[in-house]
Write a protein that holds these residues in place. Structure first.
Motif, short mmCIF file in Angstrom:
data_model
loop_
_atom_site.label_atom_id
_atom_site.label_comp_id
_atom_site.label_asym_id
_atom_site.label_seq_id
_atom_site.Cartn_x
_atom_site.Cartn_y
_atom_site.Cartn_z
N UNK A 1 0.83 -1.21 0.00
CA UNK A 1 0.00 0.00 0.00
C UNK A 1 0.86 1.26 0.00
N UNK A 2 2.01 1.20 0.69
CA UNK A 2 2.93 2.35 0.69
C UNK A 2 3.41 2.62 -0.74
N UNK A 3 3.76 1.55 -1.45
CA UNK A 3 4.22 1.74 -2.84
C UNK A 3 3.09 2.32 -3.69
N UNK A 4 1.86 1.88 -3.46
CA UNK A 4 0.73 2.41 -4.25
C UNK A 4 0.58 3.91 -4.01
N UNK A 5 0.71 4.31 -2.76
CA UNK A 5 0.59 5.75 -2.44
C UNK A 5 1.70 6.55 -3.11
N UNK A 6 2.91 6.05 -2.98
CA UNK A 6 4.06 6.78 -3.51
C UNK A 6 4.03 6.80 -5.04
N UNK A 7 3.64 5.67 -5.62
CA UNK A 7 3.55 5.60 -7.08
C UNK A 7 2.55 6.63 -7.60
N UNK A 8 1.43 6.76 -6.93
CA UNK A 8 0.41 7.72 -7.36
C UNK A 8 0.93 9.16 -7.23
N UNK A 9 1.63 9.42 -6.14
CA UNK A 9 2.19 10.78 -5.95
C UNK A 9 3.17 11.11 -7.08
N UNK A 10 4.06 10.17 -7.36
CA UNK A 10 5.06 10.41 -8.41
C UNK A 10 4.37 10.54 -9.77
N UNK A 11 3.41 9.67 -10.04
CA UNK A 11 2.72 9.68 -11.34
C UNK A 11 1.92 10.96 -11.55
N UNK A 12 1.61 11.66 -10.48
CA UNK A 12 0.88 12.92 -10.60
C UNK A 12 1.80 14.14 -10.53
N UNK A 13 3.09 13.90 -10.68
CA UNK A 13 4.02 15.03 -10.76
C UNK A 13 4.19 15.79 -9.46
N UNK A 14 4.07 15.09 -8.32
CA UNK A 14 4.19 15.79 -7.04
C UNK A 14 5.64 15.84 -6.54
N UNK A 15 6.55 15.23 -7.27
CA UNK A 15 7.96 15.34 -6.87
C UNK A 15 8.58 16.56 -7.57
N UNK A 16 9.66 16.40 -8.28
CA UNK A 16 10.44 17.59 -8.70
C UNK A 16 10.01 18.20 -10.04
N UNK A 17 8.95 17.70 -10.62
CA UNK A 17 8.58 18.16 -11.97
C UNK A 17 8.51 19.69 -12.14
N UNK A 18 7.95 20.44 -11.18
CA UNK A 18 7.80 21.88 -11.43
C UNK A 18 9.10 22.60 -11.75
N UNK A 19 10.21 22.09 -11.21
CA UNK A 19 11.49 22.79 -11.45
C UNK A 19 11.91 22.66 -12.91
#
Ligand SMILES: Cc1cc2nc3c(=O)[nH]c(=O)nc-3n(C[C@H](O)[C@H](O)[C@H](O)COP(=O)(O)OP(=O)(O)OC[C@H]3O[C@@H](n4cnc5c(N)ncnc54)[C@H](O)[C@@H]3O)c2cc1C
Length: 564
Positions: free
Chosen positions: A101-119
């Motif tokens: 479930x942790x991986x599912x949460x993190x995968x969704x966050x990354x797939x929605x551009x919540x990591x470094x994409x804005x830079x």
């Protein structure tokens, strides 16, 4: 009449007696749009975001509110990560196993551009606003996995101190691919980044760092190679691909990029001694690490470590504000939902005048936190560095500090059910104090505001300019702005001891005045009026629910608080 059900389970016969019917319990809060039900956030997107991003954010809001996602959150929280120090054959493994479930949460966050994409987006594209809205939405689901999301977001400004290291790392930190397996970063499409500053003998005072770094002629890391020896007392998300770490060099405290896997595919020495047994944030592993000749690439010049890593700290502080705003929002949503469905003494709770004023007060606090966080994200997009210098530290101090008492009051709105894990409030309650400790605890942020006030006149100008946008909207607000700016200027020239003694008051006033100015400009008058009257005047009580408003005004605020 007592209902009796007769059943046979296996070979056993059971006679089940139902002694009561279940009534007046609240339906689960699920399958709703976390964004669409939050008018303050919807308005912030319309005002400061890009139209093209709206649909994607609503889709994320629906995912966040779904029963499936809430199950992931519960599973990730109740099944904390497990450390495997060794392989069965005795060699060191230094791996952490997470629940799926942790991986599912993190995968969704990354797939929605919540990591470094804005830079990686052009300035002015409002990419940080989009990401901030997404982070506020998604953090309401579960906060623990937000830690690597934030650190991965925040590493980029620091990595830019070295163009070659930035070229290697930033595209991978900005990727929407989630690749949890540890491999050389150059072989991956997506990567995560953590940070290692805190040591046993000092967290806030990083000058006390004892980890040493010796230059090495050549090595299996890019750029200027060093070998690090020492320990890190808190190193969260230890399965990240790399970490920004501080260590002492001949030239002084210096920043390094320390990968978990070296260019030749072997593991960097990174001995995970144990995982912290924490109050909350349980899905996230926070480890103690021993470095023993571990390879690192120097980031920035020797002796400029604090100057380099502070760019990461500033970005994580923004996420502390956004994460706390999300925690508040999740709490107020649950409180309002409960009060709309639960009756006591013959009346649904939301119509009890005293409950209404409590909910209204909580809702106003939550909206003020959301607005301030979003305004800071806009300032990142618009590169308003003078404003950000003072405002992020002040907001970090205030919003994060307000979260714990605010969540406690929201929890109480659910009565006994609020104290029970399956209703979600206990998780929020355990999470609530954390952002105030991370990235500089309250006093440290207050001292940082003092530093900005006394040494950086542009930061004070930035605050003045921001507040001036709200001039003339409300005479009490004008007076508060005058008082706050005068106090800021007085602190700039005050004796250090006097300045420190008054620092918390000063920082609180800066943050609250900023919030009032934003609400006056952008929120319905009933929300702004309630905030101004209670937070800027002398009519604020010491607990939530003491705001001086009528039942209709309170009702209007609660109605707006959750469009569910
Ligand atoms: C769950 C969790 C995960 C973490 N993950 C990481 C991580 O991944 N990487 C990492 O590097 N760190 C991490 N940390 C560490 C965290 O950032 C530090 O705990 C924090 O910065 C405070 O440092 P400290 O614990 O050493 O406290 P101290 O520095 O000892 O501070 C103790 C108290 O003294 C106050 N104080 C300090 N200096 C002054 C002063 N001059 N005047 C007045 N008061 C002062 C502080 O505000 C605080 O209240 C994590 C912490 C937690 C709880």
């Amino acid at each position: 009449m007592t209902r009796v059900t007769e059943v046979t389970i296996g070979t056993r016969y059971h006679r089940l007696v139902a002694t009561h019917a279940v009534t007046n319990q609240v339906p689960p809060l699920e399958d709703y749009d976390v964004l669409g039900t939050d008018p303050a956030l919807v308005e912030a997107v319309a005002r400061w975001g890009e139209r093209a991003d709206v649909d994607g954010l609503h889709a994320l809001g629906l995912t966040a509110g779904s029963a499936t996602t809430q199950r992931w959150a519960d599973d990730a929280d109740r099944n904390p990560p497990r450390l495997r120090t060794h392989r069965p054959t005795g060699e060191r493994a230094d791996d952490v196993d997470y629940h799926p479930a942790y991986h599912s949460l993190l995968r969704t966050a990354v797939a929605n551009g919540l990591t470094a994409e804005p830079w990686t987006r052009p300035p002015g594209s409002r990419a940080h606003v989009r990401r901030a809205v997404g982070f506020v939405i998604w953090s309401q689901v579960e906060a623990g996995h937000g830690c690597p999301v934030s650190m991965t977001y925040a590493a980029t400004p620091a990595l830019r101190h070295d163009p070659d290291l930035a070229a290697l790392w930033v595209p991978r930190l900005a990727s929407r691919e989630y690749e949890p397996e540890l491999r050389p970063v150059g072989d991956k499409d997506g990567a995560l980044c953590g940070m290692g500053m805190t040591e046993k003998q000092g967290g806030s005072d990083v000058r006390a760092t004892t980890t040493r770094a010796e230059p090495a002629a050549d090595g299996p890391v890019p750029g200027a190679a060093y070998r690090l020896t020492g320990h890190k007392w808190f190193c969260s998300a230890p399965m990240s691909d790399g970490f920004l770490m501080l260590a002492q060099t001949p030239g002084g405290l210096t920043c390094f990029v320390v990968p978990r896997v070296l260019d030749d595919g072997t593991r960097n020495p990174f001995a995970l001694q144990r995982l912290k047994d924490k109050l909350g944030n349980r899905s996230n592993a926070s480890s103690e690490v021993e470095l023993d000749g571990s390879w690192g690439s120097r980031l920035g010049e020797e002796g400029r470590g604090v100057r380099t890593i502070i760019d990461m700290v500033a970005a994580t502080r923004l996420d502390c504000v956004l994460g706390s705003a999300a925690t508040m929002r999740a709490a107020v949503t649950r409180a309002v939902h409960h009060a709309r469905h639960r009756s006591a003494f013959g009346t649904v709770l939301v119509d009890q005048p005293l409950m209404r004023v409590v909910l209204a007060d909580l809702a106003v606090e939550s909206e003020a936190a959301t607005l301030l966080g979003m305004r800071l994200a806009l300032a990142v997009d618009d590169q308003e560095s003078a404003f950000l210098r003072l405002a992020v530290a002040a907001a970090k101090f205030w919003v994060c500090k307000r979260t714990a008492p605010m969540v406690a009051e929201a929890l109480e709105c659910l009565g006994g059910n609020g104290y029970v894990e399956e209703n979600g409030l206990p998780r929020l309650y355990r999470e609530a104090p954390l952002n105030s400790i991370w990235e500089g605890a309250g006093n440290v942020n207050a001292l940082d505001v003092l530093r900005a006030v006394s040494r950086e006149p542009l930061a004070v100008e930035g605050l003045d300019k921001e507040l001036s946008q709200a001039r003339g909207l409300d005479r009490r607000l004008d007076a508060a702005m005058d008082r706050t700016l005068a106090a800021v200027r007085a602190a700039a020239s005050a004796e250090p001891v006097e300045a420190q003694l008054g620092a918390r008051r000063l920082v609180q006033d800066v943050a609250v005045t900023l919030q009032a100015a934003l609400l006056a400009q952008h929120s319905p008058s009933v929300v702004a009026e309630t905030f101004v009257q209670s937070r800027l005047g002398d009519q604020d009580g010491r607990v939530f629910g003491t705001v001086p408003i009528g039942a209709d005004a309170a009702g209007a605020i609660v109605e707006r608080a959750f469009a569910g």
